[in-house]
Structures are given as structure tokens and as C-alpha cells.
Design a protein around this motif. Sequence first.
Motif, short mmCIF file in Angstrom:
data_model
loop_
_atom_site.label_atom_id
_atom_site.label_comp_id
_atom_site.label_asym_id
_atom_site.label_seq_id
_atom_site.Cartn_x
_atom_site.Cartn_y
_atom_site.Cartn_z
N GLN A 7 -61.68 -2.80 -88.60
CA GLN A 7 -61.84 -4.41 -89.28
C GLN A 7 -60.98 -4.47 -90.49
O GLN A 7 -60.65 -3.83 -91.09
CB GLN A 7 -63.10 -4.53 -89.33
CG GLN A 7 -64.25 -4.66 -88.25
CD GLN A 7 -65.64 -5.09 -88.40
OE1 GLN A 7 -65.72 -6.22 -88.32
NE2 GLN A 7 -66.56 -4.01 -88.80
N ARG A 8 -60.72 -5.79 -90.66
CA ARG A 8 -59.95 -6.08 -91.81
C ARG A 8 -61.12 -6.07 -92.77
O ARG A 8 -62.35 -6.32 -92.61
CB ARG A 8 -59.55 -7.66 -91.67
CG ARG A 8 -58.90 -8.41 -92.80
CD ARG A 8 -58.62 -9.75 -92.72
NE ARG A 8 -57.62 -10.02 -91.57
CZ ARG A 8 -56.47 -10.29 -91.44
NH1 ARG A 8 -55.71 -10.18 -92.80
NH2 ARG A 8 -55.64 -10.24 -90.50
N ILE A 10 -62.21 -7.92 -96.39
CA ILE A 10 -61.96 -8.99 -97.61
C ILE A 10 -62.85 -9.04 -98.67
O ILE A 10 -64.21 -8.67 -98.35
CB ILE A 10 -61.88 -10.25 -96.45
CG1 ILE A 10 -63.37 -10.54 -96.03
CG2 ILE A 10 -60.97 -10.34 -95.45
CD1 ILE A 10 -63.45 -11.84 -95.05
N GLU A 20 -66.54 -7.04 -94.05
CA GLU A 20 -65.73 -6.70 -92.81
C GLU A 20 -65.68 -7.60 -91.89
O GLU A 20 -66.59 -8.44 -91.72
CB GLU A 20 -66.46 -5.32 -92.17
CG GLU A 20 -66.78 -4.22 -93.08
CD GLU A 20 -67.53 -3.09 -92.49
OE1 GLU A 20 -67.21 -1.97 -92.75
OE2 GLU A 20 -68.53 -3.70 -91.87
N SER A 63 -56.74 -1.95 -85.97
CA SER A 63 -56.42 -3.58 -86.06
C SER A 63 -55.45 -3.73 -87.13
O SER A 63 -55.07 -2.90 -88.05
CB SER A 63 -57.57 -4.30 -85.97
OG SER A 63 -58.32 -4.38 -87.49
N GLY A 65 -54.15 -6.55 -90.58
CA GLY A 65 -54.85 -7.02 -91.89
C GLY A 65 -54.85 -6.03 -92.84
O GLY A 65 -54.89 -4.75 -92.43
N ASN A 66 -54.91 -6.49 -94.16
CA ASN A 66 -54.60 -5.60 -95.15
C ASN A 66 -53.49 -4.86 -95.30
O ASN A 66 -52.92 -4.46 -94.15
CB ASN A 66 -55.77 -4.78 -95.48
CG ASN A 66 -57.09 -5.25 -95.46
OD1 ASN A 66 -57.77 -5.30 -94.58
ND2 ASN A 66 -57.56 -6.01 -96.50
N SER A 77 -57.64 -1.52 -99.72
CA SER A 77 -56.57 -1.13 -98.75
C SER A 77 -56.77 0.54 -98.66
O SER A 77 -56.49 1.09 -97.65
CB SER A 77 -54.97 -1.27 -99.42
OG SER A 77 -54.77 -2.67 -99.42
N ARG A 80 -59.62 1.30 -96.44
CA ARG A 80 -59.18 1.25 -94.93
C ARG A 80 -58.22 2.66 -94.78
O ARG A 80 -58.57 3.33 -93.58
CB ARG A 80 -58.31 0.24 -94.80
CG ARG A 80 -59.15 -1.00 -94.34
CD ARG A 80 -58.34 -2.29 -93.62
NE ARG A 80 -58.02 -1.74 -92.19
CZ ARG A 80 -57.57 -2.59 -91.24
NH1 ARG A 80 -57.32 -4.00 -91.57
NH2 ARG A 80 -57.36 -2.29 -90.23
N ARG A 103 -50.76 -3.62 -88.78
CA ARG A 103 -51.23 -2.87 -89.93
C ARG A 103 -51.41 -1.33 -89.30
O ARG A 103 -51.30 -0.29 -90.03
CB ARG A 103 -52.20 -3.32 -90.73
CG ARG A 103 -52.41 -2.48 -92.12
CD ARG A 103 -53.72 -1.82 -92.07
NE ARG A 103 -54.07 -1.78 -93.38
CZ ARG A 103 -54.69 -0.46 -93.96
NH1 ARG A 103 -54.83 0.39 -92.87
NH2 ARG A 103 -54.93 -0.17 -94.97
N HIS A 142 -46.05 -9.51 -89.90
CA HIS A 142 -45.92 -8.36 -90.71
C HIS A 142 -44.88 -8.82 -91.81
O HIS A 142 -43.71 -9.16 -91.29
CB HIS A 142 -45.88 -7.07 -90.11
CG HIS A 142 -44.67 -6.85 -89.16
ND1 HIS A 142 -44.86 -7.37 -88.04
CD2 HIS A 142 -43.61 -6.39 -89.30
CE1 HIS A 142 -43.73 -6.93 -87.07
NE2 HIS A 142 -43.01 -6.69 -87.84
N HIS A 180 -49.45 -8.63 -82.33
CA HIS A 180 -50.78 -8.50 -82.24
C HIS A 180 -51.20 -8.98 -80.52
O HIS A 180 -50.98 -10.21 -80.15
CB HIS A 180 -51.39 -9.72 -83.10
CG HIS A 180 -51.36 -9.25 -84.68
ND1 HIS A 180 -52.61 -8.83 -85.04
CD2 HIS A 180 -50.40 -9.18 -85.51
CE1 HIS A 180 -52.21 -8.85 -86.28
NE2 HIS A 180 -51.03 -8.48 -86.44
#
Length: 204
Positions: A7-8, A10, A20, A63, A65-66, A77, A80, A103, A142, A180
Motif C-alpha cells: 500500500q501507499r 501517507i 496505509e 503498487s 505511490g511514494n 519511503s 516501504r 513505483r 511517474h 497503472h
Amino acid sequence: MFIGITQRLIEEEKYKELREALALEWGDLFSNSALFKDFIPLALSYEIDFKRYAPYLKAVILSGGNDLSIFKESFLSKKRDIYEEKIIKYCLKTNTPLLGICRGAQMIAYFFNSSLQMLSNHVGNHKVILNDENSFISNSFHNYAIVNLGKDLEILAIAEDQSIEAFKHKDKNIFGLMWHIERKNGLNNTKILKQWLNTIKENK
């Protein structure tokens, strides 16, 4: 069959909480695409050791994100990167099918000693060219691109600027896509995605 999805991460500003998040589009993809009719997504929490998830998973998706921590040094970052690196090592050892999205593809490419750099004009729809020279329009979200692959990986598709849009591991069930699949125009061409999904069936 479960497919694990990272997951991203945040930071919710109002409550100053780390969270998440998985985009709703992933649920829509698994609900409405015939390609995923045999699978259920399982969102992976960074606070749970991946080894606890592993026995229940047929495949894993890293996935979007980040940014990678090599581009943006931040706690989120780095967190992850560390977690996803463990997933890559597990999938490499067990040959569990692994797919990197945006990503996630960058993370896999970096793990295998590929070169990445900042590029412009990669936000919005653009042309993707497959190895057989067929092309299609896909989404793109991206700011960093893969420009050279490590020796263990091979190119499956490029953009018009020659940056790498898709790749696979030469020997393992590991693929990367810079677009994506869960968003609009993400399934305009499913040739490579089907190749990866077939590795799940073959890996039973």
C-alpha cells in the motif's frame, strides 16, 4: 486465491497520523476485470511481517505511490523500501509471481541494479511500444524512469523516449510495468499482464 498488494504510505495532516492506503481502483479491478476473477486482493500492512502473509498468497503486487528513498529520503519511503525489498527476496527465493506497478516496478528494477533517473513528460497518457513493435496508449503517472536494466532483467516494452516501460526477470516469475493497470487506460493492452497471470497458474 489471494494476491497480496503493498500500500501507499501517507501522513494524514489533520490528525498527524501515519496511514496505509490502497486506491479504490484496485477493488474495482479485482471486481470487474475478468483477468482477476479468480483472485482476491489482500492489502499488506507494513506493521505485519510479510512471512505471516506468505503462506496465504499466490502472488504479490508492489503498487504505486511514494518515491523510492534514493530519490526522496523520508521515513515513509524508507519504510516501504525495506518492506518491499524483503518481498522481492522472498519471491526470488520461492519463485512466487511478483508484479511491480510504477513505483513497484522501479523498486524491482533498482533491486536488480538497474539505472533510474528523473524524466519529464511521463504524467498523462502516452505511447508504449512492445518488443513486437505493436504499440498502444497507456496511462503514465511517474517522474522517474528506468533507463537501463540490470543483467538479470529483460525489456518487454519501451516509451518513445526509449525509457523502459515493462520488463521481466530472465528466469523468475517477476515482472514490472510502469503504467497503472488499476487506472483508466491501464488495460488497453494486456499481453504482458496475461503473461504474469499465467505464471500464477503455472506455479500452483
